[in-house]
Design a protein around this motif. Structure first.
Motif, PDB file in Angstrom:
ATOM      1  N   ASP A  21      62.764  74.234 114.952  1.00 40.05           N
ATOM      2  CA  ASP A  21      63.676  74.576 115.780  1.00 40.05           C
ATOM      3  C   ASP A  21      63.823  73.589 116.929  1.00 40.05           C
ATOM      4  O   ASP A  21      64.830  73.163 117.257  1.00 40.05           O
ATOM      5  CB  ASP A  21      63.208  75.788 116.356  1.00 40.05           C
ATOM      6  N   ALA A  22      62.589  72.891 117.244  1.00 43.27           N
ATOM      7  CA  ALA A  22      62.617  72.159 118.571  1.00 43.27           C
ATOM      8  C   ALA A  22      63.207  70.789 118.389  1.00 43.27           C
ATOM      9  O   ALA A  22      63.729  69.959 118.778  1.00 43.27           O
ATOM     10  CB  ALA A  22      61.127  72.005 118.890  1.00 43.27           C
ATOM     11  N   ILE A  23      62.811  70.482 117.057  1.00 43.82           N
ATOM     12  CA  ILE A  23      63.100  69.009 116.535  1.00 43.82           C
ATOM     13  C   ILE A  23      64.316  68.829 115.816  1.00 43.82           C
ATOM     14  O   ILE A  23      64.814  67.594 115.228  1.00 43.82           O
ATOM     15  CB  ILE A  23      61.908  68.031 115.862  1.00 43.82           C
ATOM     16  N   ALA A  58      50.936  66.902 117.346  1.00 41.80           N
ATOM     17  CA  ALA A  58      51.151  67.592 118.813  1.00 41.80           C
ATOM     18  C   ALA A  58      52.499  67.533 119.327  1.00 41.80           C
ATOM     19  O   ALA A  58      52.897  68.122 120.164  1.00 41.80           O
ATOM     20  CB  ALA A  58      49.977  67.600 119.515  1.00 41.80           C
ATOM     21  N   GLU A  59      53.184  66.415 119.046  1.00 43.64           N
ATOM     22  CA  GLU A  59      54.148  65.807 119.600  1.00 43.64           C
ATOM     23  C   GLU A  59      55.230  65.314 118.506  1.00 43.64           C
ATOM     24  O   GLU A  59      54.637  64.524 117.567  1.00 43.64           O
ATOM     25  CB  GLU A  59      53.993  64.820 120.678  1.00 43.64           C
ATOM     26  N   ALA A  60      56.572  65.367 118.617  1.00 42.71           N
ATOM     27  CA  ALA A  60      57.408  64.851 117.517  1.00 42.71           C
ATOM     28  C   ALA A  60      58.985  64.703 118.353  1.00 42.71           C
ATOM     29  O   ALA A  60      59.300  65.797 118.760  1.00 42.71           O
ATOM     30  CB  ALA A  60      57.538  65.673 116.355  1.00 42.71           C
ATOM     31  N   PHE A  61      59.188  63.458 118.247  1.00 41.71           N
ATOM     32  CA  PHE A  61      60.775  63.069 118.881  1.00 41.71           C
ATOM     33  C   PHE A  61      60.524  63.858 120.634  1.00 41.71           C
ATOM     34  O   PHE A  61      61.713  64.008 121.097  1.00 41.71           O
ATOM     35  CB  PHE A  61      61.619  63.926 118.184  1.00 41.71           C
ATOM     36  N   GLY A  62      59.534  63.681 121.178  1.00 41.52           N
ATOM     37  CA  GLY A  62      59.396  63.776 122.653  1.00 41.52           C
ATOM     38  C   GLY A  62      59.274  65.391 122.943  1.00 41.52           C
ATOM     39  O   GLY A  62      59.210  65.922 123.966  1.00 41.52           O
TER      40      GLY A  62
END
Length: 217
Positions: A15-17, A160-164
């Motif tokens: 959903d986030a990325i 733990a992080e992807a595309f900011g």
């Protein structure tokens, strides 16, 4: 019943990325010749068996689903991420996409001529994979085909992080022989297994397995 954390985390992560994922990877699978060949073989087998409804499980932006539709299949997509489903519907208005989980498909027993899980089983916790394969077996008609695509390896890749964006995404690499054994244990006959070298910036080899539910299943 509490939802397994791998489902919750995968849904929230995609959903986030979703927007960045689509922008960065659009058309990538179409550049992988051997993957396209396996998708084509899958479609040809399903058509030769008389067609039947096909479900693309973990359909994401809908690229593979739309490709299979273009190959003449009656296909729809299902994905955990509401944002991915919404974007797939906008980009491919002629194809049906729904929210859902591969751990419990909203499909009657024996209703499908084919199931594809193209780089989606990789987000399932290893201990849950046999149950997911059993679910694929349940929804397929006797003679129905299953196509899997995944990265090859032993160790998972964790982000733990992807595309900011802050995420908790795990990509489980898999061993083709082990997956073939799991398919057999679930009742499938493995018809083809293709492993290829990493290309175009990939970090691991890739594999595709084509299996069939026995006609007497």
């Amino acid at each position: 019943m509490t939802e397994p954390s791998f489902l919750t985390d995968t849904r929230a992560g995609y959903d986030a990325i979703a927007a960045d994922y689509i922008e960065n990877f659009r058309g990538e699978f179409e550049s992988k010749t051997l993957g396209l060949a396996m998708l084509g073989a899958f479609a040809e087998f399903v058509r030769a068996d008389g067609g039947g409804r096909v479900l693309d499980v973990g359909s994401g932006p809908g690229w593979v689903t739309a490709h299979l539709a273009g190959l003449g299949l009656e296909v729809s997509g299902v994905d955990l991420s509401p944002e991915m489903v919404a974007r797939a519907r906008r980009e491919h208005p002629g194809v049906r996409f729904e929210e859902g989980s591969m751990t419990a498909l909203d499909v009657p027993d024996g209703a499908l001529g084919g199931v594809s899980a193209w780089y989606s089983l990789i987000h399932v916790a290893p201990e849950a994979v046999p149950g997911v394969l059993a679910e694929f077996y349940r929804v397929l008609a006797p003679g129905g085909r299953l196509l899997l695509g995944f990265q090859v390896g032993e160790e998972p890749s964790r982000y733990a992080e992807a595309f900011g964006h802050r995420v908790s995404l795990v990509f489980h690499r898999m061993v083709p022989g082990r997956v073939a054994g799991q398919l057999g244990a679930a009742g499938f006959d493995v018809e083809a297994r293709l492993e290829r070298a990493a290309v175009l910036g990939e970090r691991t080899p890739q594999a595709y397995l084509l299996a069939r539910k026995p006609l007497s299943g």
